[in-house]
Design a protein around this motif. Sequence first.
Motif, short mmCIF file in Angstrom:
data_model
loop_
_atom_site.label_atom_id
_atom_site.label_comp_id
_atom_site.label_asym_id
_atom_site.label_seq_id
_atom_site.Cartn_x
_atom_site.Cartn_y
_atom_site.Cartn_z
N GLU A 127 22.40 -35.48 -101.43
CA GLU A 127 23.60 -36.02 -100.79
C GLU A 127 23.66 -37.54 -100.94
N GLN A 128 22.50 -38.18 -100.79
CA GLN A 128 22.46 -39.64 -100.96
C GLN A 128 22.82 -40.04 -102.38
N ARG A 129 22.27 -39.31 -103.38
CA ARG A 129 22.53 -39.66 -104.78
C ARG A 129 23.97 -39.34 -105.18
N ALA A 130 24.53 -38.29 -104.58
CA ALA A 130 25.93 -37.97 -104.88
C ALA A 130 26.84 -39.10 -104.43
N ALA A 131 26.50 -39.73 -103.30
CA ALA A 131 27.30 -40.84 -102.79
C ALA A 131 27.01 -42.14 -103.53
N ALA A 132 25.74 -42.31 -103.95
CA ALA A 132 25.34 -43.55 -104.63
C ALA A 132 24.35 -43.20 -105.73
N PRO A 133 24.83 -42.78 -106.91
CA PRO A 133 23.94 -42.38 -108.01
C PRO A 133 23.05 -43.53 -108.46
N GLY A 134 21.85 -43.16 -108.93
CA GLY A 134 20.93 -44.13 -109.48
C GLY A 134 20.48 -43.70 -110.86
N ASP A 135 19.35 -44.25 -111.31
CA ASP A 135 18.82 -43.86 -112.63
C ASP A 135 17.66 -42.90 -112.51
N ASP A 136 17.57 -42.21 -111.37
CA ASP A 136 16.48 -41.27 -111.11
C ASP A 136 16.86 -39.87 -111.59
N LEU A 137 15.87 -38.97 -111.56
CA LEU A 137 16.06 -37.62 -112.08
C LEU A 137 17.04 -36.82 -111.23
N ILE A 138 17.07 -37.05 -109.92
CA ILE A 138 18.02 -36.32 -109.08
C ILE A 138 19.45 -36.63 -109.51
N SER A 139 19.72 -37.91 -109.71
CA SER A 139 21.06 -38.31 -110.14
C SER A 139 21.40 -37.71 -111.51
N MET A 140 20.42 -37.72 -112.41
CA MET A 140 20.66 -37.18 -113.75
C MET A 140 20.95 -35.69 -113.69
N LEU A 141 20.18 -34.95 -112.87
CA LEU A 141 20.39 -33.51 -112.78
C LEU A 141 21.71 -33.17 -112.09
N LEU A 142 22.10 -33.99 -111.11
CA LEU A 142 23.37 -33.75 -110.43
C LEU A 142 24.54 -33.89 -111.39
N ASN A 143 24.37 -34.72 -112.41
CA ASN A 143 25.46 -34.99 -113.34
C ASN A 143 25.30 -34.29 -114.69
N ALA A 144 24.19 -33.55 -114.86
CA ALA A 144 23.96 -32.84 -116.12
C ALA A 144 24.80 -31.57 -116.15
N GLU A 145 25.51 -31.36 -117.25
CA GLU A 145 26.35 -30.18 -117.40
C GLU A 145 26.15 -29.56 -118.77
N VAL A 146 26.29 -28.24 -118.82
CA VAL A 146 26.31 -27.51 -120.08
C VAL A 146 27.50 -26.57 -120.01
N ASP A 147 28.41 -26.73 -120.96
CA ASP A 147 29.63 -25.91 -120.99
C ASP A 147 30.38 -25.98 -119.67
N GLY A 148 30.40 -27.19 -119.09
CA GLY A 148 31.15 -27.39 -117.86
C GLY A 148 30.45 -26.94 -116.59
N GLU A 149 29.24 -26.42 -116.71
CA GLU A 149 28.51 -25.96 -115.53
C GLU A 149 27.41 -26.94 -115.16
N ALA A 150 27.22 -27.14 -113.87
CA ALA A 150 26.18 -28.02 -113.37
C ALA A 150 25.30 -27.25 -112.40
N LEU A 151 24.22 -27.87 -111.97
CA LEU A 151 23.33 -27.23 -111.00
C LEU A 151 24.00 -27.15 -109.63
N THR A 152 23.80 -26.04 -108.96
CA THR A 152 24.22 -25.94 -107.56
C THR A 152 23.18 -26.65 -106.71
N PRO A 153 23.50 -27.02 -105.47
CA PRO A 153 22.50 -27.65 -104.60
C PRO A 153 21.24 -26.80 -104.42
N SER A 154 21.41 -25.47 -104.31
CA SER A 154 20.25 -24.60 -104.14
C SER A 154 19.40 -24.56 -105.41
N GLU A 155 20.05 -24.56 -106.57
CA GLU A 155 19.30 -24.58 -107.83
C GLU A 155 18.53 -25.88 -107.99
N LEU A 156 19.14 -26.98 -107.60
CA LEU A 156 18.45 -28.27 -107.67
C LEU A 156 17.24 -28.29 -106.76
#
Length: 431
Positions: free
Chosen positions: A218-247
């Motif tokens: 939730e913190q990274r969604a509001a203020a993204p950084g250069d950490d892995l959480i931010s990268m995974l929150l914004n990583a997509e394949v074919d328009g799909e991203a990780l759900t919060p539970s998957e993360l």
Amino acid sequence: MSNFGDTDAIDLNDIGGFWTESIEYRHAAFDALRARPTLPFFPEPEFPGAQPGPGYYALTRMDDILQVTRDADRFISSRGTGSVVDLPPEMMAEFGESIITMDGPRHGRLRRIVSRVFTPKMVNALMDNVTRVAEEIVDEVIERGECDAVTDISAKLPLRVICDMMGIPRSRHAFVDEQTNLLLGLADPDYVAEQDDPLGVMFKASRALADMMHELAEQRAAAPGDDLISMLLNAEVDGEALTPSELASFFILLVSAGNETTRNAISWGIELLTRFPEQRTIWSSDIDKVTPTAVEEIVRWSSPVMCQRRTVAEDAEPVEIGGRRLGPGDKVLMFHWAANRDPRHFDDPARFDVLRTPNPHIGYGGPGPHFCLGAHLARLELSVIFRQLLTRMPDIRVTGEPVRLKSSLVNGIKHLPVTFTPGRGTPRTSA
């Protein structure tokens, strides 16, 4: 060491007996099981809160395990991978979002997303941070002349690296370490008291880690950084991203599998340098050349994750493995620890040889869709920390027996006393 003329006396379910025996004793038992003409079958162990099933086949030969890992459509992971006993539905629901317990297209989708941040190129970009962390760890102990190699060295490196990657504050590293110890030490009374409910402990620890990850996400969604959480929150394949539970589930897998297994490989590596001083000499004489093969040999010899489960899918056709015909619902427990000593694939497999090549071990899992995503990172961490130890603490030596984790899943060491010359070696080195 026993020659185990009667393999029926071997009880792989005896956590307090068989799995507390010496490494040599256990390998002799697996040698005997491997030599049997057909796969050995074992009843399922008793586990509080879970109903025992029909039993499982123990796979100890490399070829049998490779057959299973390459046939992921038939031998599925969604029924469980870390426990031969079927966990209650509520527990499977808790871990159902984990990539390690997914099959087919769903597993492929999630793996494509997270693999984007675990390519060799991305991992190599972490070199400076891994080196800095390894230098810090050695700095913290080098003037003391003695320490516990597990708590002071091995456990700190992967924990700090992974938490730094995720952007987790140092103030919360100890909490992460405590929870992962609970998840992988359920059979060890140092972590889970005998009167405690292990399933309850597992659920509580996983929930605590998931809650922390939801908070950080939730913190990274509001203020993204250069950490892995931010990268995974914004990583997509074919328009799909990780759900919060998957993360959250991926984080739990990363800090448990990635942290605990690498820390145990480091611990066993330090033990092996003491047990085989001639191999230390070979490695020290040409660190650049020998490190790649030495790291692979440490992983082969120690096999930090000793086994994993697969289950034959309900709609699968029967298949023959190791002289047995397996059908829907049958369970197999793949003992990587035994396969990595299979004489059909390794010359003199009991020997620790830092120059061993080829070295087709399956310490990171067998080939197939579930091969360890973090293998590149693990190799980097092992390479960097042993470069530090061999140059700055070249006479580090184990002074007592390893205090081993009580487990049939993880070949763990809880404590490992070592001594070394205080302040010896070059101030710092770059990997």
